[in-house]
Design a protein around this motif. Structure first.
Motif, short mmCIF file in Angstrom:
data_model
loop_
_atom_site.label_atom_id
_atom_site.label_comp_id
_atom_site.label_asym_id
_atom_site.label_seq_id
_atom_site.Cartn_x
_atom_site.Cartn_y
_atom_site.Cartn_z
N LYS A 193 0.76 -1.21 0.06
CA LYS A 193 -0.06 -0.03 -0.04
C LYS A 193 1.15 1.23 -0.10
O LYS A 193 1.85 1.35 0.87
N VAL A 194 0.67 2.13 -0.98
CA VAL A 194 1.45 3.38 -1.00
C VAL A 194 0.63 4.45 -0.88
O VAL A 194 -0.62 4.65 -1.36
N THR A 195 0.92 5.51 -0.09
CA THR A 195 0.30 6.76 0.21
C THR A 195 0.76 7.82 -0.68
O THR A 195 1.85 8.08 -0.81
N LEU A 196 -0.20 8.46 -1.39
CA LEU A 196 0.13 9.68 -2.42
C LEU A 196 -0.40 10.69 -1.51
O LEU A 196 -1.55 11.02 -1.03
N HIS A 197 0.53 11.79 -1.57
CA HIS A 197 0.31 12.97 -0.64
C HIS A 197 0.23 14.26 -1.70
O HIS A 197 1.19 14.78 -2.23
N ILE A 198 -0.90 14.53 -2.21
CA ILE A 198 -1.44 15.17 -3.33
C ILE A 198 -1.61 16.77 -2.97
O ILE A 198 -2.84 17.00 -2.36
N HIS A 199 -0.90 17.68 -3.62
CA HIS A 199 -1.07 18.89 -3.03
C HIS A 199 -1.88 19.79 -4.37
O HIS A 199 -1.24 19.53 -5.56
N GLU A 200 -2.75 20.37 -4.25
CA GLU A 200 -3.53 21.27 -5.26
C GLU A 200 -4.04 22.49 -4.65
O GLU A 200 -4.17 22.52 -3.53
N ASN A 201 -4.29 23.34 -5.69
CA ASN A 201 -5.28 24.67 -5.26
C ASN A 201 -6.67 24.42 -5.73
O ASN A 201 -6.62 23.92 -6.87
N VAL A 202 -7.56 24.44 -4.90
CA VAL A 202 -8.97 23.92 -5.17
C VAL A 202 -9.83 25.10 -4.74
O VAL A 202 -9.69 25.75 -3.54
N HIS A 203 -10.93 25.45 -5.65
CA HIS A 203 -11.88 26.39 -5.34
C HIS A 203 -12.79 25.82 -4.32
O HIS A 203 -13.05 24.63 -4.17
N THR A 204 -13.35 26.77 -3.28
CA THR A 204 -14.15 26.18 -2.45
C THR A 204 -15.29 25.25 -2.72
O THR A 204 -15.71 24.30 -2.23
N ASN A 205 -15.79 25.77 -3.95
CA ASN A 205 -17.03 25.04 -4.44
C ASN A 205 -16.90 23.35 -4.53
O ASN A 205 -17.68 22.85 -4.30
N GLN A 206 -15.57 23.20 -5.34
CA GLN A 206 -15.29 21.98 -5.45
C GLN A 206 -14.82 21.03 -4.27
O GLN A 206 -14.95 20.08 -4.33
N LEU A 207 -14.67 22.00 -3.21
CA LEU A 207 -14.32 21.13 -1.99
C LEU A 207 -15.82 20.82 -1.39
O LEU A 207 -16.01 19.62 -0.73
N HIS A 208 -16.84 21.92 -1.48
CA HIS A 208 -18.06 21.57 -0.68
C HIS A 208 -18.91 20.58 -1.57
O HIS A 208 -19.56 19.66 -0.87
N ASP A 209 -18.83 20.52 -2.88
CA ASP A 209 -19.54 19.39 -3.54
C ASP A 209 -19.09 18.31 -4.04
O ASP A 209 -19.50 17.22 -4.38
#
Ligand SMILES: C[S@@+](CC[C@H](N)C(=O)[O-])C[C@H]1O[C@@H](n2cnc3c(N)ncnc32)[C@H](O)[C@@H]1O
Length: 258
Positions: A193-209
């Protein structure tokens, strides 16, 4: 001269000293091919966060105080790091690599384009007393990561964590991470099992929905040899109004072989 926001290496091009000089004489190609003398001839900054010493030359690399919480999370979670190998595809000055080493990672494979950042990372490794033999630093594009890991001479690879820390998006690195996982799996019959630690900039709308997680898993799942489970979403800091720098942790595990 490129502007900082669109520069891949996020170098601060427009810093001017209010008093005195930051740097002494520098060689001609000091941005991309600094000499040993160049490294000795500039202002270096030092800070300690979570007990870890970090260095950077402010004229040549970025430093973000805001990642301190994320570094702490690396120190407190991710049990898979201890005694295993980690890949940092956007290693910078070692924000995260130094935390992996403090967690007793066995090997850290670090890829970073900016020679000023890798010099800073090496200073951090030495100053914290970490074993420099376990840090494999490549000052180059991470597109070479798989080949470098293959040729590293480490036979029993135990890569359990891959960091993808580039903003606004680390998407270019996802297939590279997948190719590394696949290569490692081809070496043994075990199911890792490998963990990916993914960083991104995301708009709040895409976090909420929920579309951010959905789209990320969807994009990764193009490689259908693996299952991808989103296990944690961390809001690290605001990047712009309504835009969050987030980190999504994803467990990657091989589908059962028939
Ligand atoms: C947000 S910074 C990383 C911060 C980092 N974790 C640190 O300790 O500084 C992203 C870094 O990725 C590097 N980078 C961008 N594209 C790259 C690539 N294709 N291969 C290797 N490094 C890359 C940049 O030079 C920059 O230092």
């Amino acid at each position: 001269m490129p502007i900082t926001e669109s520069d891949t290496m996020r170098r601060p091009f427009h810093l001017y000293p209010l008093y005195g000089k930051f740097n002494g004489e520098l060689s001609k190609n000091y941005w991309l091919q600094p000499t040993h003398e160049d490294f000795e001839n500039v202002l270096w900054c030092h800070t300690v966060q979570n007990g870890i010493h970090q260095y950077w030359a402010p004229m040549f690399t970025m430093f973000s105080r805001g990642n301190i919480k994320e570094k702490k999370r690396i120190l407190d979670t991710f049990e898979e790091i201890e005694g295993n190998d980690v890949v940092d595809l956007y290693a910078g000055i070692g924000y995260f690599t130094l935390s992996y080493l403090k967690r007793n990672a066995r090997n850290c494979f670090c890829f970073e384009l900016n020679p000023w950042s890798t010099q800073a990372l090496k200073r951090g490794v030495t100053s914290n007393g970490f074993n420099s033999q376990s840090v494999h630093v490549y000052t180059e594009n991470n597109i070479n990561a798989l080949e470098r890991i293959k040729n590293s001479g480490i036979k029993d690879l135990r890569i359990r964590h891959i960091n993808l820390g580039l903003l606004p998006s680390s998407k270019d690195g996802w297939p590279i991470a997948q190719s590394i996982i696949h290569y490692q799996d081809s070496l043994s019959d075990e199911n890792h099992k490998v963990t990916l630690h993914i960083h991104e900039n995301v708009h709040t709308n895409q976090l909420h929905d929920g579309t951010f997680i959905e789209n990320t898993i969807g994009r990764l799942s193009v490689d259908n040899r693996y299952n991808y489970d989103a296990i944690h979403l961390e809001r690290i800091k605001t990047f712009a109004p309504d835009v969050w720098h987030v980190c999504l942790d994803i467990y990657v595990h091989q589908k059962l072989k028939n």
